[in-house]
Scaffold this motif. Structure first.
Motif, PDB file in Angstrom:
ATOM      1  N   PRO A 178       0.809  -1.217   0.000  1.00  0.00           N
ATOM      2  CA  PRO A 178       0.000   0.000   0.000  1.00  0.00           C
ATOM      3  C   PRO A 178       0.848   1.276   0.000  1.00  0.00           C
ATOM      4  CG  PRO A 178       0.052  -0.938   2.197  1.00  0.00           C
ATOM      5  CD  PRO A 178       0.837  -1.871   1.314  1.00  0.00           C
ATOM      6  N   ILE A 179       0.255   2.371  -0.478  1.00  0.00           N
ATOM      7  CA  ILE A 179       0.877   3.692  -0.373  1.00  0.00           C
ATOM      8  C   ILE A 179       0.073   4.483   0.653  1.00  0.00           C
ATOM      9  CG2 ILE A 179       1.331   5.856  -1.585  1.00  0.00           C
ATOM     10  CD1 ILE A 179       1.812   4.199  -4.122  1.00  0.00           C
ATOM     11  N   PHE A 180       0.750   4.903   1.736  1.00  0.00           N
ATOM     12  CA  PHE A 180       0.099   5.713   2.771  1.00  0.00           C
ATOM     13  C   PHE A 180       0.361   7.179   2.446  1.00  0.00           C
ATOM     14  CE2 PHE A 180       0.225   2.478   6.569  1.00  0.00           C
ATOM     15  CZ  PHE A 180      -0.502   1.589   5.794  1.00  0.00           C
ATOM     16  N   SER A 181      -0.705   7.888   2.122  1.00  0.00           N
ATOM     17  CA  SER A 181      -0.580   9.291   1.757  1.00  0.00           C
ATOM     18  C   SER A 181      -1.334  10.121   2.793  1.00  0.00           C
ATOM     19  CB  SER A 181      -1.142   9.485   0.346  1.00  0.00           C
ATOM     20  OG  SER A 181      -1.036  10.836  -0.028  1.00  0.00           O
ATOM     21  N   ALA A 182      -1.570  11.388   2.488  1.00  0.00           N
ATOM     22  CA  ALA A 182      -2.365  12.249   3.368  1.00  0.00           C
ATOM     23  C   ALA A 182      -3.052  13.277   2.482  1.00  0.00           C
ATOM     24  CB  ALA A 182      -1.465  12.925   4.386  1.00  0.00           C
ATOM     25  N   SER A 183      -4.049  13.934   3.012  1.00  0.00           N
ATOM     26  CA  SER A 183      -4.819  14.856   2.164  1.00  0.00           C
ATOM     27  C   SER A 183      -3.900  15.958   1.639  1.00  0.00           C
ATOM     28  CB  SER A 183      -5.976  15.463   2.954  1.00  0.00           C
ATOM     29  OG  SER A 183      -5.472  16.155   4.066  1.00  0.00           O
ATOM     30  N   GLY A 184      -4.044  16.247   0.353  1.00  0.00           N
ATOM     31  CA  GLY A 184      -3.234  17.303  -0.258  1.00  0.00           C
ATOM     32  C   GLY A 184      -1.927  16.814  -0.840  1.00  0.00           C
ATOM     33  N   LEU A 185      -1.539  15.558  -0.567  1.00  0.00           N
ATOM     34  CA  LEU A 185      -0.290  15.035  -1.139  1.00  0.00           C
ATOM     35  C   LEU A 185      -0.586  14.390  -2.505  1.00  0.00           C
ATOM     36  CD1 LEU A 185       1.585  13.505   1.940  1.00  0.00           C
ATOM     37  CD2 LEU A 185       1.767  15.775   0.954  1.00  0.00           C
ATOM     38  N   PRO A 186       0.419  14.374  -3.385  1.00  0.00           N
ATOM     39  CA  PRO A 186       0.156  13.988  -4.786  1.00  0.00           C
ATOM     40  C   PRO A 186       0.103  12.485  -5.033  1.00  0.00           C
ATOM     41  CG  PRO A 186       2.431  14.644  -4.525  1.00  0.00           C
ATOM     42  CD  PRO A 186       1.805  14.823  -3.173  1.00  0.00           C
ATOM     43  N   HIS A 187      -0.724  11.747  -4.248  1.00  0.00           N
ATOM     44  CA  HIS A 187      -0.774  10.295  -4.476  1.00  0.00           C
ATOM     45  C   HIS A 187      -1.426   9.961  -5.811  1.00  0.00           C
ATOM     46  CE1 HIS A 187      -4.185  11.435  -1.786  1.00  0.00           C
ATOM     47  NE2 HIS A 187      -4.884  10.803  -2.698  1.00  0.00           N
ATOM     48  N   ALA A 188      -2.297  10.850  -6.315  1.00  0.00           N
ATOM     49  CA  ALA A 188      -2.944  10.580  -7.617  1.00  0.00           C
ATOM     50  C   ALA A 188      -1.893  10.563  -8.734  1.00  0.00           C
ATOM     51  CB  ALA A 188      -4.015  11.625  -7.899  1.00  0.00           C
ATOM     52  N   GLN A 189      -0.960  11.525  -8.687  1.00  0.00           N
ATOM     53  CA  GLN A 189       0.098  11.559  -9.726  1.00  0.00           C
ATOM     54  C   GLN A 189       0.990  10.329  -9.636  1.00  0.00           C
ATOM     55  OE1 GLN A 189      -1.105  14.145  -8.119  1.00  0.00           O
ATOM     56  NE2 GLN A 189      -0.392  16.113  -8.912  1.00  0.00           N
ATOM     57  N   LEU A 190       1.314   9.923  -8.398  1.00  0.00           N
ATOM     58  CA  LEU A 190       2.171   8.737  -8.228  1.00  0.00           C
ATOM     59  C   LEU A 190       1.442   7.479  -8.703  1.00  0.00           C
ATOM     60  CD1 LEU A 190       4.808   7.485  -7.213  1.00  0.00           C
ATOM     61  CD2 LEU A 190       3.811   7.367  -4.923  1.00  0.00           C
ATOM     62  N   ALA A 191       0.145   7.386  -8.380  1.00  0.00           N
ATOM     63  CA  ALA A 191      -0.645   6.217  -8.817  1.00  0.00           C
ATOM     64  C   ALA A 191      -0.670   6.138 -10.335  1.00  0.00           C
ATOM     65  CB  ALA A 191      -2.072   6.325  -8.275  1.00  0.00           C
ATOM     66  N   ALA A 192      -0.910   7.287 -10.986  1.00  0.00           N
ATOM     67  CA  ALA A 192      -0.967   7.309 -12.457  1.00  0.00           C
ATOM     68  C   ALA A 192       0.400   6.968 -13.045  1.00  0.00           C
ATOM     69  CB  ALA A 192      -1.428   8.681 -12.938  1.00  0.00           C
ATOM     70  N   GLN A 193       1.471   7.459 -12.405  1.00  0.00           N
ATOM     71  CA  GLN A 193       2.828   7.174 -12.902  1.00  0.00           C
ATOM     72  C   GLN A 193       3.135   5.679 -12.831  1.00  0.00           C
ATOM     73  OE1 GLN A 193       6.000   9.046 -10.644  1.00  0.00           O
ATOM     74  NE2 GLN A 193       7.500   8.680 -12.243  1.00  0.00           N
ATOM     75  N   ILE A 194       2.821   5.056 -11.690  1.00  0.00           N
ATOM     76  CA  ILE A 194       3.093   3.617 -11.542  1.00  0.00           C
ATOM     77  C   ILE A 194       2.247   2.823 -12.545  1.00  0.00           C
ATOM     78  CG2 ILE A 194       2.852   1.638  -9.979  1.00  0.00           C
ATOM     79  CD1 ILE A 194       3.486   3.584  -7.663  1.00  0.00           C
ATOM     80  N   ALA A 195       0.967   3.217 -12.687  1.00  0.00           N
ATOM     81  CA  ALA A 195       0.082   2.498 -13.620  1.00  0.00           C
ATOM     82  C   ALA A 195       0.591   2.590 -15.053  1.00  0.00           C
ATOM     83  CB  ALA A 195      -1.331   3.063 -13.515  1.00  0.00           C
ATOM     84  N   ARG A 196       1.147   3.756 -15.422  1.00  0.00           N
ATOM     85  CA  ARG A 196       1.663   3.936 -16.797  1.00  0.00           C
ATOM     86  C   ARG A 196       2.946   3.152 -17.020  1.00  0.00           C
ATOM     87  NH1 ARG A 196       1.080   9.513 -15.724  1.00  0.00           N
ATOM     88  NH2 ARG A 196       3.348   9.639 -15.567  1.00  0.00           N
ATOM     89  N   GLN A 197       3.826   3.134 -16.001  1.00  0.00           N
ATOM     90  CA  GLN A 197       5.194   2.663 -16.210  1.00  0.00           C
ATOM     91  C   GLN A 197       5.451   1.212 -15.826  1.00  0.00           C
ATOM     92  OE1 GLN A 197       7.171   7.078 -15.334  1.00  0.00           O
ATOM     93  NE2 GLN A 197       7.694   5.400 -13.989  1.00  0.00           N
ATOM     94  N   ALA A 198       4.592   0.629 -14.981  1.00  0.00           N
ATOM     95  CA  ALA A 198       4.900  -0.695 -14.419  1.00  0.00           C
ATOM     96  C   ALA A 198       5.067  -1.750 -15.505  1.00  0.00           C
ATOM     97  CB  ALA A 198       3.799  -1.104 -13.450  1.00  0.00           C
ATOM     98  N   LYS A 199       6.078  -2.592 -15.332  1.00  0.00           N
ATOM     99  CA  LYS A 199       6.297  -3.678 -16.307  1.00  0.00           C
ATOM    100  C   LYS A 199       7.104  -4.797 -15.647  1.00  0.00           C
ATOM    101  CE  LYS A 199       8.770  -0.725 -19.132  1.00  0.00           C
ATOM    102  NZ  LYS A 199       8.984   0.423 -18.250  1.00  0.00           N
TER     103      LYS A 199
END
Length: 456
Positions: A148-169
């Motif tokens: 899991p990724i533990f984030s907090a309100s206002g932190l850019p977890h959406a950008q990190l999630a999208a980055q991992i989803a795009r790049q994972a292989k």
């Protein structure tokens, strides 16, 4: 033919009471037909002496107690699955919302899934490259793991999630790889960000997206991750694909669980969440893994924003018990402009040792990982000392460690959301940073690796 009932007694929020029913089971799917012919879905929550308490999947607006009819369908909520789901976007109940045609299912599956037999589980052991150095180099993700990724309100977890989803292989193989992405309780703007992020990079071609918006009913939010995992199980264990499931935001899911529990007047547990939340989260997380004798696998990254940045809050607390580690995002690093703001010291991947080394990443990975952790920890201590006593109080070697900590954050951790680093680039960058320190300080690395990489 399903029997129809015109005995709706009352509707209260997302709940409805139907009297005089027979042969109806818990969790069974129902259909409400309004006087204008419109149909809405519901499911049975409780059966008591011929009375059924049902929960609405859509709003209760316009339900007339006199003229509306209910029929029970004799099955629980199902998702029609097929390989055509790849590159498509669905709502939280599995209906297409991308203006594409309906899916012609190869089969229909109960979204609650079947528990994986523990004896049939295979141990996670293969490296997944996310392209993010702080994860690949230091908290490695392994195929079949729940990280899991533990984030907090206002932190850019959406950008990190999208980055991992795009790049994972999966590196070094041509095995089919897919991403199943489920977003719960997000805004329309966030939903657009995710969809466009997938479309512009072409990652949508190997992805299935489920979008549940903040204004959708709470009960739909509870179904969304189960829809996503049902699609993932089909692609992994029927079609032999390696599937990465990203669920965001588990906090919104747990809040929906609490809302439904309160509507049912259940006795609340910690912070008002239902007492069965641990079991409920486990039924989601434990659907990840690998099975003996099957090629596919499900690797899961649930993302949750910790309320009040509190690691001991029930949602991160229970998630930590069930999953194998955590990646923690830091508000301090975010304020410094580090992107992504991953705090590597409290982060942990419990299976990282199983997915690295010769034949998986590189022979020097474990040694350099330990050395980077140690050097960064000492560098942070040196910087704290500098704040209290001033730079003059530091020894020359402490100043080098402080310099290392700054460089490590600026170059290794902060790579931006568009940078996709291979594991070799990550390891080479680690060596480049370790050269800031004299060779005699690198006590956690074997001499043969120092000869080969440090002196290069």
């Amino acid at each position: 033919m399903a029997k129809e009932y015109k005995t709706i007694q009352e509707v209260a929020g997302p709940l409805m009471l139907v009297r005089g029913v027979d042969d109806v089971a818990y969790d069974e799917l129902g259909e409400i037909e309004l006087s204008n012919g419109e149909r809405r879905r519901c499911k049975v929550l409780e059966i008591d002496d011929g009375n059924a308490l049902v929960q609405l999947y859509e709003s209760a607006t316009g339900i007339n107690l006199e003229s509306s009819k209910v029929r029970f369908l004799g099955r629980s909520l199902e998702l029609g699955v097929s390989e055509d789901m790849l590159s498509r976007v669905f709502d939280g109940l599995g209906r297409p919302i991308d203006k594409g045609p309906e899916i012609l299912p190869e089969e229909r599956r109960d979204i609650n899934g079947l528990a994986m037999n523990p004896a049939a589980r295979d141990y996670p052991s293969e490296f997944i490259q996310t392209g993010v150095s702080a994860i690949d180099g230091l908290n490695t993700l392994v195929r079949g793991q729940k990280l899991p990724i533990f984030s907090a309100s206002g932190l850019p977890h959406a950008q990190l999630a999208a980055q991992i989803a795009r790049q994972a292989k999966v590196v070094g193989t041509d095995e089919p790889f897919a991403v199943v992405f489920a977003a719960m309780g997000i805004t329309f703007e966030e939903s657009n960000f995710f969809i466009e992020s997938f479309q512009e990079t072409g990652a949508i071609d190997r992805a299935v997206l489920f979008m549940n918006l903040a204004n959708d009913p709470a009960v739909e939010r509870i179904a969304t991750p189960r829809m996503a995992l049902t699609a993932a199980e089909y692609l992994a264990f029927e079609k032999g694909m390696h599937v990465l499931v990203i669920l965001t935001d588990i906090t919104n899911y747990a809040d929906a669980l609490r809302e439904v529990s309160a509507a049912r007047k259940e006795v609340p547990g910690r912070r008002g969440y239902p007492g069965y939340m641990y079991t409920d989260l486990a039924t989601l997380y434990e659907r990840a893994g690998r099975q003996r004798g099957r090629n596919g696998s499900i690797t899961m990254i649930p993302i949750l924003s910790m309320p009040e940045d509190d690691k001991t809050h029930p949602i991160p607390d229970l998630t930590g018990y069930i999953t194998e580690g955590q990646i923690i995002l830091s508000r301090d690093l975010y304020r410094k402009g580090v992107q992504p703001p991953i705090d590597v010291l409290p982060s942990l991947s419990r299976l990282k040792d199983k997915g690295i080394g010769t034949g998986k990443t590189r022979e020097d990975h474990a040694n350099t990982m330990n050395q980077l952790f140690a050097a960064y920890a000492r560098g942070k201590d040196a910087k704290e000392l500098m704040v209290i006593l001033g730079e003059a109080a530091l020894t020359d070697i402490d100043k080098l460690y402080a310099k290392f900590a700054d460089e490590f954050e600026a170059r290794y951790v902060s790579q931006g959301y568009r940078s996709d680093r291979s594991i070799e680039e990550t390891l080479d960058l680690g060596w480049e940073l370790l050269r800031i320190l004299p060779r005699t300080e690198l006590k956690r690395i074997r001499d043969e690796y120092l000869d080969k990489y440090y002196d290069k």
